[in-house]
Design a protein around this motif. Structure first.
Motif, mmCIF file in Angstrom:
data_model
loop_
_atom_site.group_PDB
_atom_site.id
_atom_site.type_symbol
_atom_site.label_atom_id
_atom_site.label_comp_id
_atom_site.label_asym_id
_atom_site.label_seq_id
_atom_site.Cartn_x
_atom_site.Cartn_y
_atom_site.Cartn_z
ATOM 1 N N GLY A 137 0.783 -1.228 0.000
ATOM 2 C CA GLY A 137 0.000 0.000 0.000
ATOM 3 C C GLY A 137 0.812 1.274 0.000
ATOM 4 O O GLY A 137 0.249 2.361 0.160
ATOM 5 N N ALA A 138 2.134 1.176 -0.183
ATOM 6 C CA ALA A 138 2.973 2.378 -0.132
ATOM 7 C C ALA A 138 2.618 3.346 -1.252
ATOM 8 O O ALA A 138 2.531 4.561 -1.039
ATOM 9 C CB ALA A 138 4.453 1.988 -0.219
ATOM 10 N N GLN A 139 2.409 2.825 -2.469
ATOM 11 C CA GLN A 139 2.088 3.703 -3.593
ATOM 12 C C GLN A 139 0.735 4.378 -3.399
ATOM 13 O O GLN A 139 0.562 5.553 -3.726
ATOM 14 C CB GLN A 139 2.087 2.914 -4.908
ATOM 15 N N PHE A 140 -0.228 3.648 -2.838
ATOM 16 C CA PHE A 140 -1.554 4.222 -2.592
ATOM 17 C C PHE A 140 -1.455 5.412 -1.640
ATOM 18 O O PHE A 140 -1.956 6.501 -1.918
ATOM 19 C CB PHE A 140 -2.490 3.154 -2.028
ATOM 20 N N VAL A 141 -0.801 5.219 -0.498
ATOM 21 C CA VAL A 141 -0.679 6.296 0.483
ATOM 22 C C VAL A 141 0.167 7.439 -0.086
ATOM 23 O O VAL A 141 -0.127 8.617 0.135
ATOM 24 C CB VAL A 141 -0.065 5.768 1.791
ATOM 25 N N ARG A 142 1.202 7.100 -0.858
ATOM 26 C CA ARG A 142 2.041 8.131 -1.456
ATOM 27 C C ARG A 142 1.239 8.981 -2.440
ATOM 28 O O ARG A 142 1.379 10.207 -2.486
ATOM 29 C CB ARG A 142 3.240 7.486 -2.164
ATOM 30 N N ASP A 143 0.376 8.328 -3.216
ATOM 31 C CA ASP A 143 -0.462 9.073 -4.156
ATOM 32 C C ASP A 143 -1.444 9.978 -3.428
ATOM 33 O O ASP A 143 -1.713 11.098 -3.867
ATOM 34 C CB ASP A 143 -1.224 8.102 -5.065
ATOM 35 N N VAL A 144 -2.004 9.480 -2.312
ATOM 36 C CA VAL A 144 -2.922 10.314 -1.522
ATOM 37 C C VAL A 144 -2.198 11.576 -1.065
ATOM 38 O O VAL A 144 -2.709 12.697 -1.181
ATOM 39 C CB VAL A 144 -3.461 9.520 -0.308
ATOM 40 N N ALA A 145 -0.994 11.409 -0.541
ATOM 41 C CA ALA A 145 -0.234 12.555 -0.043
ATOM 42 C C ALA A 145 0.189 13.485 -1.181
ATOM 43 O O ALA A 145 0.063 14.713 -1.076
ATOM 44 C CB ALA A 145 0.994 12.065 0.724
ATOM 45 N N LYS A 146 0.683 12.935 -2.286
ATOM 46 C CA LYS A 146 1.152 13.757 -3.395
ATOM 47 C C LYS A 146 0.021 14.553 -4.033
ATOM 48 O O LYS A 146 0.200 15.700 -4.440
ATOM 49 C CB LYS A 146 1.842 12.890 -4.451
ATOM 50 N N GLN A 147 -1.175 13.945 -4.086
ATOM 51 C CA GLN A 147 -2.304 14.641 -4.685
ATOM 52 C C GLN A 147 -2.683 15.858 -3.867
ATOM 53 O O GLN A 147 -2.993 16.925 -4.400
ATOM 54 C CB GLN A 147 -3.483 13.671 -4.835
ATOM 55 N N PHE A 148 -2.640 15.726 -2.531
ATOM 56 C CA PHE A 148 -2.997 16.849 -1.673
ATOM 57 C C PHE A 148 -1.851 17.854 -1.535
ATOM 58 O O PHE A 148 -2.081 19.051 -1.412
ATOM 59 C CB PHE A 148 -3.414 16.352 -0.287
ATOM 60 N N LEU A 149 -0.611 17.364 -1.560
ATOM 61 C CA LEU A 149 0.526 18.261 -1.388
ATOM 62 C C LEU A 149 0.804 19.074 -2.642
ATOM 63 O O LEU A 149 0.972 20.297 -2.590
ATOM 64 C CB LEU A 149 1.773 17.459 -1.025
ATOM 65 N N PHE A 150 0.886 18.393 -3.790
ATOM 66 C CA PHE A 150 1.357 19.020 -5.014
ATOM 67 C C PHE A 150 0.302 19.111 -6.108
ATOM 68 O O PHE A 150 0.579 19.617 -7.180
ATOM 69 C CB PHE A 150 2.564 18.233 -5.578
ATOM 70 N N ARG A 151 -0.910 18.567 -5.818
ATOM 71 C CA ARG A 151 -1.917 18.427 -6.874
ATOM 72 C C ARG A 151 -1.298 17.670 -8.048
ATOM 73 O O ARG A 151 -1.512 18.011 -9.212
ATOM 74 C CB ARG A 151 -2.441 19.788 -7.332
ATOM 75 N N ASP A 152 -0.540 16.648 -7.720
ATOM 76 C CA ASP A 152 0.155 15.846 -8.720
ATOM 77 C C ASP A 152 -0.844 15.213 -9.672
ATOM 78 O O ASP A 152 -1.746 14.484 -9.260
ATOM 79 C CB ASP A 152 0.991 14.768 -8.010
ATOM 80 N N LEU A 153 -0.691 15.493 -10.962
ATOM 81 C CA LEU A 153 -1.673 15.056 -11.949
ATOM 82 C C LEU A 153 -1.714 13.534 -12.066
ATOM 83 O O LEU A 153 -2.792 12.931 -12.093
ATOM 84 C CB LEU A 153 -1.369 15.685 -13.308
ATOM 85 N N GLU A 154 -0.548 12.888 -12.132
ATOM 86 C CA GLU A 154 -0.523 11.440 -12.293
ATOM 87 C C GLU A 154 -1.096 10.736 -11.070
ATOM 88 O O GLU A 154 -1.836 9.758 -11.189
ATOM 89 C CB GLU A 154 0.908 10.968 -12.574
ATOM 90 N N ALA A 155 -0.746 11.236 -9.875
ATOM 91 C CA ALA A 155 -1.297 10.644 -8.654
ATOM 92 C C ALA A 155 -2.806 10.802 -8.625
ATOM 93 O O ALA A 155 -3.539 9.868 -8.272
ATOM 94 C CB ALA A 155 -0.673 11.304 -7.425
ATOM 95 N N GLU A 156 -3.286 11.976 -9.011
ATOM 96 C CA GLU A 156 -4.731 12.213 -9.021
ATOM 97 C C GLU A 156 -5.429 11.301 -10.017
ATOM 98 O O GLU A 156 -6.505 10.765 -9.743
ATOM 99 C CB GLU A 156 -5.009 13.676 -9.362
#
Length: 470
Positions: free
Chosen positions: A123-142
């Protein structure tokens, strides 16, 4: 480490270097602007030294960005090459051989999930995507999170509707394979909850209702032929139990998320464990409705307690459960703290139960199943009741605040409502942005009832259950 994870780490590194460079430039501009506003033609000595330091940082980060860009380009080229090899390996070329009829029809297959055991084992990628989406509005994570939620709407739409109908904020469904993977760790901290009679939580509302018969029907001997027979209209009342929310949060530093190793899976696993502990502790210790509150008490007072003296108390509690429930349910489990279970195993002596029970050797005060904490029944007592060890049982009871109670319960009357497959939800917020903190929240809904019948739960308390001596 797979190529996608390498690219993600390089992108995070690039983002941090870019921000450091831009921050240095912005600070130089602020220093110069401040001097201009004050009408100074030159900078102070400290300002001049700081500007030189900032330009060094800017140049260093600019050089870093060149290297990072080259590294990122190589990683992306490696990914492209990997995809080309994968595509070529899946290519099919006609051989001229006649195809069978079933090869001439179209088939609908299944596309792999965005997050699954193969590409995100813990689940590391899942949690990382959650954080990146909120931190950076990362398009790929979103995009990955959106795709994941679309998959959930297809496969578990009822849970999303349930969450939206009861919660005050939206959330992301934790992938089911992670819930299954963390289940053993969760189960270790909810032994009593795991042996309860489980039901699906209703899709709506913040209460559950159980019928409680208050006036039973009647049957009596007929006085004589053609005379009236006994008739009593049944009546019941609704026992209403509240739907409760167990929730926890964890604030992680951006440094831990961006540069740490394994932080995400540790945080997710720990939140699961805390959630389970809270739920189980509520079932046992909550005021008014918890097991300790509703159980009818049998007192065991003894300055020098022994298992042969305790055993009749256990049978007395079991007799109380059976007298209250008769055929509705039977006393099936004994819930106790681990220190009480080991104390019972430590006792030896010449006094043994008079009546031998099936599966228990003669002259034995019970049997130990030799299993670890939280994996079900730890053993069986001479009368057949299963022993469950649960360290959510308080050890601070009694006037001396050093007693632990023992509970005798009927499994069929220990009701617990949870969402099917225990779905929990997670979200992230930049609630502590000024401290570079990322907030992760996990929550779930449940309801329980242990009080459908008066005296249906029994407990043993008293000085005989004070801190044991080994």
């Amino acid at each position: 480490m797979v190529i996608d994870e390498i690219i993600t780490k390089i992108e995070v590194e690039q983002d941090m270097a870019t921000k450091a460079r831009d921050k240095a430039i912005a600070e130089v501009q602020a220093i110069v602007a401040s001097a201009t506003q004050e009408g100074r033609s030159t900078l102070t000595k400290d300002e001049d030294e700081r500007v030189k330091e900032l330009f060094q940082i800017k140049e260093r980060k600019a050089a870093d960005l060149v290297g990072i860009a080259a590294k990122l380009d190589n990683a992306k080229r490696a990914k492209t090459a990997e995809l080309e090899i994968s595509t070529q390996s899946e290519e099919r070329h006609p051989t001229g051989a006649e195809t069978r009829k079933y090869d001439q029809v179209a088939r609908v297959g299944s596309e792999e999930r965005t997050y699954h055991r193969g590409n995100d084992r813990k689940g590391a990628q899942f949690v990382r995507d959650v954080a990146k989406q909120f931190l950076f509005r990362d398009l790929e994570a979103e995009q990955r999170l959106v795709r994941h939620m679309q998959e959930e709407r297809v496969e578990r739409a009822q849970y999303l509707q349930r969450a939206a109908g009861t919660g005050a904020f939206s959330g992301l469904v934790v992938p089911q394979y992670l819930t299954d993977m963390y289940a053993p760790a969760v189960a270790n901290l909810r032994p009593f909850a795991d042996i309860c009679n489980h039901h699906d939580l209703p899709p709506e509302g913040m209460t559950v209702n159980i019928s409680r018969i208050t006036t039973a029907s009647s049957v009596a001997l007929q006085a004589s032929e053609n005379t009236g027979v006994s008739e009593t209209d049944m009546d019941d009342t609704l026992l209403t139990e509240n739907v409760q929310t167990a929730a926890g949060q964890q604030t992680l530093s951006r440094q831990a998320l961006e540069r740490g190793t394994g932080i995400e899976e540790v945080a997710l696993g720990d939140l699961f464990k805390r959630y389970a502990t809270t739920l189980d502790n509520t079932l046992i210790n909550q005021a008014t409705t918890g097991l300790a509150a509703v159980a009818t008490t049998t007192t065991y007072t003894d300055a020098s307690p022994t298992v042969p003296e305790l055993y009749p108390k256990l049978l007395g509690a079991a007799a109380g459960v059976e007298a209250a429930l008769l055929g509705q349910a039977v006393p099936s489990h004994v819930i106790m703290h681990s220190r009480r279970w080991y104390w019972m195993q430590s006792q030896v002596g010449p006094n043994w139960p008079t009546i031998q029970q099936p599966g228990i050797d003669p002259q034995a005060a019970g049997a130990n199943n030799a299993v670890k904490y939280g994996t079900g029944s730890r053993g069986v007592l001479p009368n057949g009741m299963q022993a469950v060890v649960d360290n959510n049982v308080s050890t601070a009871g009694g006037t001396g605040t050093n007693e632990d109670a023992i509970f005798v319960v009927p499994q069929d009357e220990c009701h617990l409502w949870e969402d099917p497959q225990a779905p929990v939800f997670i979200r992230a917020e930049q609630a502590k942005a000024a401290s570079l903190g990322v907030l992760l929240v996990l929550y779930g809904y449940f309801a329980y009832s242990l009080r459908r019948y008066a005296n249906g739960m029994q407990s043993i308390t008293g000085t005989g259950l004070s801190t044991p001596a080994f």
